[in-house]
Motif scaffolding. Structure first.
Motif, PDB file in Angstrom:
ATOM      1  N   VAL A   1       0.851  -1.189   0.000  1.00 33.97           N
ATOM      2  CA  VAL A   1       0.000   0.000   0.000  1.00 33.97           C
ATOM      3  C   VAL A   1       0.889   1.242   0.000  1.00 33.97           C
ATOM      4  N   PRO A   2       0.727   2.148  -0.971  1.00 32.47           N
ATOM      5  CA  PRO A   2       1.584   3.345  -1.019  1.00 32.47           C
ATOM      6  C   PRO A   2       1.228   4.335   0.086  1.00 32.47           C
ATOM      7  N   ASP A   3       2.164   5.223   0.383  1.00 33.58           N
ATOM      8  CA  ASP A   3       1.951   6.257   1.393  1.00 33.58           C
ATOM      9  C   ASP A   3       1.340   7.477   0.713  1.00 33.58           C
ATOM     10  N   LEU A   4       0.088   7.787   1.056  1.00 30.85           N
ATOM     11  CA  LEU A   4      -0.627   8.905   0.437  1.00 30.85           C
ATOM     12  C   LEU A   4      -0.875  10.045   1.414  1.00 30.85           C
ATOM     13  N   VAL A   5      -0.325   9.934   2.620  1.00 27.90           N
ATOM     14  CA  VAL A   5      -0.566  10.939   3.661  1.00 27.90           C
ATOM     15  C   VAL A   5       0.754  11.621   4.026  1.00 27.90           C
ATOM     16  N   GLY A   6       0.672  12.899   4.276  1.00 25.68           N
ATOM     17  CA  GLY A   6       1.865  13.602   4.712  1.00 25.68           C
ATOM     18  C   GLY A   6       2.516  14.375   3.586  1.00 25.68           C
ATOM     19  N   PRO A   7       3.771  14.816   3.795  1.00 26.94           N
ATOM     20  CA  PRO A   7       4.452  15.638   2.783  1.00 26.94           C
ATOM     21  C   PRO A   7       4.769  14.848   1.527  1.00 26.94           C
ATOM     22  N   ILE A   8       4.904  15.578   0.428  1.00 26.99           N
ATOM     23  CA  ILE A   8       5.196  14.936  -0.850  1.00 26.99           C
ATOM     24  C   ILE A   8       6.563  14.259  -0.815  1.00 26.99           C
ATOM     25  N   SER A   9       7.551  14.929  -0.223  1.00 26.44           N
ATOM     26  CA  SER A   9       8.900  14.370  -0.132  1.00 26.44           C
ATOM     27  C   SER A   9       9.642  15.097   0.977  1.00 26.44           C
ATOM     28  N   PRO A  10      10.814  14.591   1.362  1.00 31.41           N
ATOM     29  CA  PRO A  10      11.585  15.295   2.403  1.00 31.41           C
ATOM     30  C   PRO A  10      11.939  16.731   2.023  1.00 31.41           C
ATOM     31  N   THR A  11      12.044  16.997   0.726  1.00 33.07           N
ATOM     32  CA  THR A  11      12.387  18.353   0.277  1.00 33.07           C
ATOM     33  C   THR A  11      11.164  19.186  -0.072  1.00 33.07           C
ATOM     34  N   ASP A  12      10.002  18.554  -0.124  1.00 30.59           N
ATOM     35  CA  ASP A  12       8.768  19.274  -0.453  1.00 30.59           C
ATOM     36  C   ASP A  12       7.738  19.003   0.639  1.00 30.59           C
ATOM     37  N   PRO A  13       7.542  19.948   1.551  1.00 29.50           N
ATOM     38  CA  PRO A  13       6.634  19.712   2.686  1.00 29.50           C
ATOM     39  C   PRO A  13       5.160  19.824   2.340  1.00 29.50           C
ATOM     40  N   SER A  14       4.853  20.119   1.088  1.00 31.48           N
ATOM     41  CA  SER A  14       3.444  20.232   0.704  1.00 31.48           C
ATOM     42  C   SER A  14       2.730  18.903   0.920  1.00 31.48           C
ATOM     43  N   PRO A  15       1.487  18.942   1.405  1.00 31.81           N
ATOM     44  CA  PRO A  15       0.772  17.677   1.641  1.00 31.81           C
ATOM     45  C   PRO A  15       0.380  17.001   0.331  1.00 31.81           C
ATOM     46  N   LYS A  16       0.332  15.703   0.374  1.00 30.41           N
ATOM     47  CA  LYS A  16      -0.124  14.946  -0.789  1.00 30.41           C
ATOM     48  C   LYS A  16      -1.621  15.179  -0.986  1.00 30.41           C
ATOM     49  N   THR A  17      -2.002  15.370  -2.231  1.00 33.17           N
ATOM     50  CA  THR A  17      -3.390  15.687  -2.542  1.00 33.17           C
ATOM     51  C   THR A  17      -3.948  14.680  -3.535  1.00 33.17           C
ATOM     52  N   TRP A  18      -5.267  14.708  -3.679  1.00 36.74           N
ATOM     53  CA  TRP A  18      -5.892  13.879  -4.719  1.00 36.74           C
ATOM     54  C   TRP A  18      -5.832  14.657  -6.028  1.00 36.74           C
ATOM     55  N   ASN A  19      -5.082  14.121  -6.972  1.00 36.11           N
ATOM     56  CA  ASN A  19      -4.941  14.754  -8.273  1.00 36.11           C
ATOM     57  C   ASN A  19      -4.711  13.673  -9.323  1.00 36.11           C
ATOM     58  N   GLU A  20      -4.415  14.077 -10.540  1.00 36.47           N
ATOM     59  CA  GLU A  20      -4.245  13.109 -11.618  1.00 36.47           C
ATOM     60  C   GLU A  20      -3.055  12.181 -11.367  1.00 36.47           C
ATOM     61  N   THR A  21      -2.006  12.715 -10.752  1.00 36.55           N
ATOM     62  CA  THR A  21      -0.835  11.878 -10.453  1.00 36.55           C
ATOM     63  C   THR A  21      -1.179  10.787  -9.452  1.00 36.55           C
TER      64      THR A  21
ATOM     65  N   ILE B   1      -4.987  14.747   1.431  1.00 42.41           N
ATOM     66  CA  ILE B   1      -5.479  13.471   1.959  1.00 42.41           C
ATOM     67  C   ILE B   1      -5.161  13.416   3.443  1.00 42.41           C
ATOM     68  N   PHE B   2      -6.176  13.235   4.257  1.00 36.57           N
ATOM     69  CA  PHE B   2      -6.008  13.293   5.712  1.00 36.57           C
ATOM     70  C   PHE B   2      -5.566  11.950   6.289  1.00 36.57           C
ATOM     71  N   SER B   3      -6.158  10.856   5.829  1.00 31.03           N
ATOM     72  CA  SER B   3      -5.785   9.533   6.328  1.00 31.03           C
ATOM     73  C   SER B   3      -6.118   8.487   5.280  1.00 31.03           C
ATOM     74  N   GLN B   4      -5.599   7.289   5.476  1.00 30.34           N
ATOM     75  CA  GLN B   4      -5.840   6.202   4.535  1.00 30.34           C
ATOM     76  C   GLN B   4      -5.972   4.883   5.271  1.00 30.34           C
ATOM     77  N   THR B   5      -6.735   3.982   4.675  1.00 28.63           N
ATOM     78  CA  THR B   5      -6.889   2.604   5.157  1.00 28.63           C
ATOM     79  C   THR B   5      -6.919   1.683   3.934  1.00 28.63           C
ATOM     80  N   PRO B   6      -6.044   0.660   3.874  1.00 32.59           N
ATOM     81  CA  PRO B   6      -5.042   0.213   4.840  1.00 32.59           C
ATOM     82  C   PRO B   6      -3.882   1.207   4.973  1.00 32.59           C
ATOM     83  N   ASP B   7      -3.099   1.015   6.047  1.00 33.97           N
ATOM     84  CA  ASP B   7      -1.961   1.888   6.289  1.00 33.97           C
ATOM     85  C   ASP B   7      -0.884   1.702   5.229  1.00 33.97           C
TER      86      ASP B   7
END
Length: 378
Positions: A155-175, A208-214
């Motif tokens: 299960v991929p990680d969809l919560v939290g920052p995009i990357s260590p260098t980009d603190p923007s939160p992950k969002t629901w988008n085409e990617t 994205i605030f949370s996900q299940t499964p983790d």
């Protein structure tokens, strides 16, 4: 030491393990071999779809992996279709238990069958005269593997920052959508309260605030949907049967919504004291719909509150009367000079000089507007 004279004891000393253990040991060996093949294929599958290791790969490797994921490539699963065993063995009987016969006489005995593979050592050591010769033949056939085993994924990680260098939160988008499509996941959108969101446009661009499964767990994409929750989306509460008070306000604010008051005609009501205790007539968005609390205030309409129309400067007629009555007000006509009440006919066509209730203020259904007409103005 004297040689044993009991035939059962003699067979027990001469021959090996129980027949069932011989067969099961062969089956265990086949099972271990199949497990090793399965493990290799599963590890390859998880390696392909393990997104957490993408940062460790080169651009060329990532390009190839992206292509492999997009076409849905699956490593080959090898199986041992059938194993046939044929062996010459010697059989023996071993006393397992003995109990008294219920009718007396010779005790009742239970025996188990032991088997020893025939080889030169055993034949020379024991001889054949004390062994029961037999040929053992059996097949080990695999059952079908679990359904959709090729659909397991990390299960991929969809919560939290995009990357260590980009603190923007992950969002629901085409990617994000493309990523999950390539992994084969179906997606369910939900509010924090667990309400299902069916309109995907509502979550577009939201964090994205949370996900299940983790993230990092293993799930079967064939029967485990990925549930994503969004912090700002909530089901709009039903206010239509409530009166405005602190409890109603708390219901709205607990969900993160703001609110605005309006008359049925759409006029904004700024003074909250005017609506205290009033029955809520309608609302927008509709109760039960999903809305973004961060940018969608709930508009609350009070059917019994209206803005007083401007009558000053008009000439009294049936049109002015209709405006007042359509708003649910009543009226009383007065002569502007004498302040005596006058009839509709006496006021008809004359200039409205003053009014009370004041125009632009808010009043309740059934309130009376006093209209002062200058009957001397022609």
């Amino acid at each position: 030491m004297s040689e044993p004279t009991n035939p059962v004891q003699l067979f027990s000393e001469m021959l090996g393990s129980p027949l069932g253990e011989l067969i099961s040991s062969v089956g265990q060996g086949v099972g271990d071999a199949q497990a090793a093949l399965d493990q290799g294929a599963l590890e390859q599958t998880l390696e392909i779809y393990d997104l957490s290791k993408d940062d460790e790969k080169t651009d060329a490797e990532l390009k190839l992996l992206k292509l492999i994921r997009e076409i849905g490539y699956q490593p080959t699963f090898y199986t041992i279709p059938e194993t046939e065993v044929e062996a010459q063995i010697s059989l023996s009987l071993d006393l397992k238990s003995e109990q008294a016969s219920p009718i007396g006489g010779t005790p009742l005995s239970k025996f188990k069958v032991n088997a020893t593979p025939l080889n030169a050592g055993n034949m020379n050591r024991f001889g054949l005269q004390a062994n029961a010769m037999a040929k053992l033949k059996f097949k080990i056939v695999p059952v079908p593997p679990p359904q959709n085993i090729v659909d397991i994924r990390y299960v991929p990680d969809l919560v939290g920052p995009i990357s260590p260098t980009d603190p923007s939160p992950k969002t629901w988008n085409e990617t994000t959508k493309e990523l999950l499509d390539n992994l084969g996941f179906t997606v369910l959108f939900k509010t924090q309260e667990g309400d299902l969101i069916t309109d995907e446009t509502l979550v577009e661009g939201l964090a994205i605030f949370s996900q299940t499964p983790d993230a990092g767990t293993i799930a079967n994409t064939a029967n485990v949907p990925l549930e994503l929750t969004f912090q700002d989306l909530h089901k709009v509460p039903d206010l239509s049967t409530l009166n405005w008070n602190s409890e109603t306000e708390e219901i709205i604010e607990d969900l993160g919504f703001t609110y605005a008051f309006k008359t049925p005609e759409g006029d904004a009501i700024i003074d909250e004291t005017l609506v205290e205790g009033l029955l809520i007539g309608s609302q927008s968005p509709l109760a039960g719909s999903i809305a973004n609390a961060s940018n969608t205030p709930i508009e609350i309409v009070f059917e019994d509150l209206h803005k007083v129309p401007t009558l000053i400067g008009t000439y009294w007629s049936s049109e002015e009367e209709e405006i007042i009555e359509n708003l649910g007000f009543t009226y009383q006509l007065f002569d502007a000079d004498s302040l005596e009440t006058i009839t509709f006919e006496e006021a008809n066509g004359y200039l409205v000089q003053d009014q009370s209730l004041a125009s632009g203020t808010f009043a309740y259904t059934g309130d009376t507007i006093n209209v002062f007409v200058n009957t001397n103005d022609m």
